[in-house]
Motif scaffolding. Structure first.
Motif, PDB file in Angstrom:
ATOM      1  N   CYS A 594     -17.073 -10.931  -2.148  1.00 42.99           N
ATOM      2  CA  CYS A 594     -15.675 -10.940  -2.581  1.00 42.99           C
ATOM      3  C   CYS A 594     -14.819 -10.084  -1.652  1.00 42.99           C
ATOM      4  N   CYS A 598     -11.616 -11.304   0.604  1.00 42.76           N
ATOM      5  CA  CYS A 598     -10.275 -10.834   0.260  1.00 42.76           C
ATOM      6  C   CYS A 598      -9.436 -10.617   1.513  1.00 42.76           C
ATOM      7  N   CYS A 618      -3.700  -6.470  -4.580  1.00 47.34           N
ATOM      8  CA  CYS A 618      -4.085  -7.869  -4.841  1.00 47.34           C
ATOM      9  C   CYS A 618      -2.890  -8.804  -4.659  1.00 47.34           C
ATOM     10  N   CYS A 624     -11.499 -14.448  -3.896  1.00 48.85           N
ATOM     11  CA  CYS A 624     -12.684 -13.738  -4.395  1.00 48.85           C
ATOM     12  C   CYS A 624     -13.401 -14.552  -5.460  1.00 48.85           C
TER      13      CYS A 624
END
Lengths: 636, 205
Positions: A594, A598, A618, A624
């Motif tokens: 993940c 990202c 984020c 992810c």
């Protein structure tokens, strides 16, 4: 695939006496396939193996071969015959086989199970209880094989031969009352009597619009001109619909017989079947059926000595949804780009190569022989006031029993979804069903008791369409669903008329803004007014109905749209940009995939330890989620 | 058909295009196998008729070589007495026809409604990130090409995809990874086998 008689035994061409002989030789044996006689030891058994498209793709052919090998190995080849038949309907249970006359279904067969079925059931006469198809009712009662609601609640007319006869065998089709309707039309009935029967039966076009079939036939018969065409629309493009494919794969001769009948009634000598290129198995079986019919004189000159000449050719589509529209389909057969044209003139007056043309959908054709054989009153006695007969639905989506079902018009959506479909696979609540594909709309769970027929679906903002029924549980986002269908329409718009080409694009952009979390409340009004304009001005059915999925979801799930634009929240947890991502401590194995995926370095953690998401960094791309192999990453 | 002109002859041998598609990026001539020209000639001779032959002929040619490069389109146009733009118009209209070469394994991910409801998008994303290609692309080794298709009618098996003509159902990201690994291994085995065959000179005469 095996046939009953060796090729040399079929006279060429067949006479009416030959047809009668085939029927008397085979029909008793064929009838045992519909029986459920248990507890006795029959002289002869048959194992019907589903060779429908879905079962073939989970290797039904190797199961059939394994059955044949095991049967031969047990020395049973004289007492047991293995027959590959068309789609039995319960696609989820493939590879699926039925032992007759016992009437025992065995789902999800593999070589090991095949061994047990042969040694315990076929050799030992005891059905294998733990392998038999079983279903527990909500009351806790265990039902088996044909008692299972999926089978017990159906009434098969269009699908009467699917899953019963070998689609490659002309003899089996004949033995199952095949070509009796054609004989009646050629020798006993006047054309006007056929038209009258069709009209009285109340049969309406099963392709979507629901136009009375008898009336259409009459228009083409009365149209001036000595060259006329008969066309079968098998360009089943609605995503989620596969009933036409199954009929062509399981019972191709019923469509060919019906077209031959139409040829006699309207005065046409040439038929075309326009099939999607995506259906190679259907094309293969159709080709085989046409060849068989030719060989036996049931296509070609002077059919059964009646003087009626009829030929059928296959035309293969090339992946354009709009070609399901009748005027576009005809242009495609002519070798042009498949763009529609304004109607009138209707194909009944000016169709293929500007000649009068009778165009019906596969399922409509498949209904014709039984109506002529069993009578208009019988057919009109099934269904509701204005929607007669049965309808085939392709049940798919979140429902447990996916597959093909045929039910009388007027049953409720709840019966189809909860009883036949067995409820939601996920255990989540039933939210809505989408009928009619990109031209249709959603029926919310609150309206599940409405009887399904042409009129009541229209009132709900959906349409019958071709019969694709996509069932959704609460994990489906209705805004995203509307966006999905609109994207489809934008992709498939032929570009000829601006309302469809530009209008649907504007609607799609608006929906994309909403699912990306940038929507405004006034966008919802914009969508509604755009939809009204497009519906009123687009050239063909594709554009005129394209906005329906948006309108119907706006009507039944407006609060979900409002949650997206006002609260910036996706209640179903589907729209990535509106989700908050977190990692489950129990499920995370610390693989680091993940963090690697990202793009904004929002995920941190050391290898083999639980990772975490920094919400500040984020960007809600959802990368992810795709990367996580263990399901530890969740979006809320 | 009248005698072949010099232009036609050059096209058949070099794949070079003098006319309508001249400005398009030319494809290496050796990619178009010479049998294709004969195939077109024979097909046209065996199927008398008019324009309605165009789509069946394009199907036949694409079945043979996997795509419809411009020289082939122009040759088809000549043989059916159409203009190249009419042929190109049809090729570009229908999704099934493609002007790009495809991979040895054509991955066609179903994006029908049933697959959509059962997370077909995740399957597509998994393939995109695994093979580092987008929709319509082919991997550098020409092993995989990726397409999205509208409903392959395997809704009972959703989410599903086709690898060439074979349907694979009930897919997850993990299943996809396994499948790609299997296909790669199969391709390696097959090319090793054919290399061995060549080396041993055992080819059938």
């Amino acid at each position: 695939m095996a046939t009953n008689l060796p090729d040399s035994a079929i006279p060429n061409p067949l006479t009416r006496t030959d047809l009668a002989a085939i029927r008397s030789a085979l029909s008793t044996q064929l009838a045992t396939r519909l029986e459920s006689r248990r507890g006795e030891t029959p002289v002869r058994r048959e194992v019907l193996v589903c060779a429908g498209g879905a079962c073939v793709s989970c290797h039904a052919d190797s199961v059939a071969q394994a059955l044949r090998d095991e049967v031969a190995g047990a020395g049973l080849q004289d007492a047991v015959r293995v027959v590959e038949v068309g789609c039995m309907g319960l696609c989820d249970a493939g590879p699926l086989a039925l032992v007759v006359p016992d009437g025992v279904y065995y789902p999800m067969l593999d070589p090991e199970k095949v061994q047990r079925v042969v040694s315990e059931h076929l050799a030992g006469n005891t059905p294998v209880a733990d392998l038999e198809l079983a279903w527990e009712t909500p009351e806790g009662k265990l039902l088996h094989s044909r008692e299972v609601p999926f089978f017990a609640r159906q009434q098969k007319i269009a699908l009467r031969n699917c899953g019963v006869i070998d689609p490659a065998s002309l003899e089996e089709y004949v033995a199952a009352d095949g070509y009796r309707a054609l004989e009646k039309v050629l020798f006993d009935l006047e054309a006007t009597e056929v038209l009258d029967a069709l009209k009285r039966s109340g049969l309406r076009g099963r392709g979507g619009a629901g136009f009375p079939a008898g009336l259409k036939w009459q228009f083409v018969r009365e149209a001036a001109g000595d060259v006329k065409y008969v066309v079968c629309n098998a360009d089943e493009g609605d995503p989620g619909a596969f009933m036409d494919r199954s009929i062509l794969e399981g019972d191709p001769l019923s469509v060919i017989e019906a077209m031959t009948i139409a040829g006699r009634v309207i005065g046409s000598r040439q038929g075309y079947i326009y099939v999607r290129a995506e259906y190679p198995l259907a094309i293969e079986r159709l080709e085989g059926a046409i060849e068989n019919a030719w060989r036996c004189g049931l296509l070609g000159p002077d059919i059964l000595g009646s003087g009626h000449t009829f030929e059928v050719e296959i035309r293969i589509g090339a992946g354009a949804f709009v070609c399901g529209e009748e005027t576009a389909l005809m242009r495609s057969i002519e070798g042009q780009r498949g763009t529609p044209r304004p109607r009138p003139p209707f194909p009944a007056q000016c169709g293929l190569w500007n000649r009068p043309t009778l165009l019906n959908n596969v399922e409509t054709w498949a209904n014709v022989p039984p109506i002529l054989l069993r009578g208009a009153d019988w057919y009109a006695g099934i269904g509701t006031q204005r929607s007669k007969g049965t309808k085939v639905f392709a049940l798919a989506g979140a429902v447990r029993n996916t597959g093909l079902v045929e039910v009388p018009m007027g049953v409720s959506l709840a019966e189809v979804v909860e009883e036949i479909g067995g409820g939601m696979r996920s255990g989540l609540p039933f939210k809505a069903a989408q009928s009619g594909g990109p031209s249709g709309g959603c029926i919310p769970a609150s309206a599940a008791d409405t009887p399904i027929d042409y009129e009541s679906l229209q009132e709900l903002g959906a349409i019958m369409g071709s019969g694709g029924l996509i069932v959704m549980d609460s994990s489906t986002c209705m805004v995203e669903l509307a966006r999905f269908f609109l994207e489809f329409v934008v992709d498939e718009s032929c570009g000829k008329c601006p309302p469809c080409r530009i209008g649907t694009r504007v609607m799609l952009n608006t929906l994309e803004e909403i699912t990306a979390g940038r929507g405004r409340l006034e966008d919802l009004d914009l969508l509604e007014s755009m939809a009204a304009h497009i519906k009123g001005t687009a050239l063909c059915g594709l554009g005129q109905t394209g906005p329906n999925p948006v309108l119907s979801t706006l009507r039944h799930f407006r609060e979900e749209y409002e949650a997206h634009v006002v609260d910036r929240r996706c209640p179903a947890g589907q729209c990535k940009a509106l989700l908050t991502y977190s990692i489950s401590e129990e499920l995370c194995n610390g693989c680091g995939l993940c963090a690697k995926a990202c793009p904004s370095d929002a995920i941190s953690g050391t290898i083999k330890h639980v990772h975490s998401v920094n919400q500040e960094l984020c960007i809600h791309c959802g990368s992810c989620l795709t990367a996580c192999p263990t399901g530890a990453l969740v979006g809320h | 058909m009248s005698e072949r002109t010099g232009v036609e002859e050059r096209q058949r041998t070099t794949g070079e295009l003098p006319g309508f598609f001249g400005t398009q990026e030319p494809l290496p001539a050796d990619e178009i196998r010479p049998e294709v020209w004969d195939l077109i000639d024979q097909w046209v001779a065996a199927h008398p008729g008019g324009r309605e032959r165009l789509i069946p002929l394009l199907h036949r040619v694409q079945e043979e070589i996997g795509y419809l490069p411009f020289p082939v389109q122009e040759y088809v146009a000549q043989q059916l007495a159409l203009s190249p733009i009419e042929v190109y118009g049809v090729v570009s209209f229908y999704h099934f026809f493609t002007t790009n070469p495809r991979g040895r394994y054509q991955l066609k991910v179903c994006m029908g409604t049933a697959c959509f409801v059962r997370q077909g998008q995740r399957v597509l994303e998994a393939i995109e990130s695994l093979l580092a290609i987008g929709i319509g692309d082919v991997t550098e080794d020409r092993l995989f090409s990726l397409e999205q298709v509208r409903c392959i009618g395997a809704c009972g098996l959703a989410p599903a995809m086709m690898v060439n003509d074979e349907v694979h159902g009930h897919l997850t990201a993990t299943e996809v990874r396994k499948l790609v690994r299997k296909l790669r291994a199969r391709a390696r085995r097959e090319s090793a086998a054919s290399a061995e065959e060549e080396a041993s000179g055992d080819e059938p005469a």
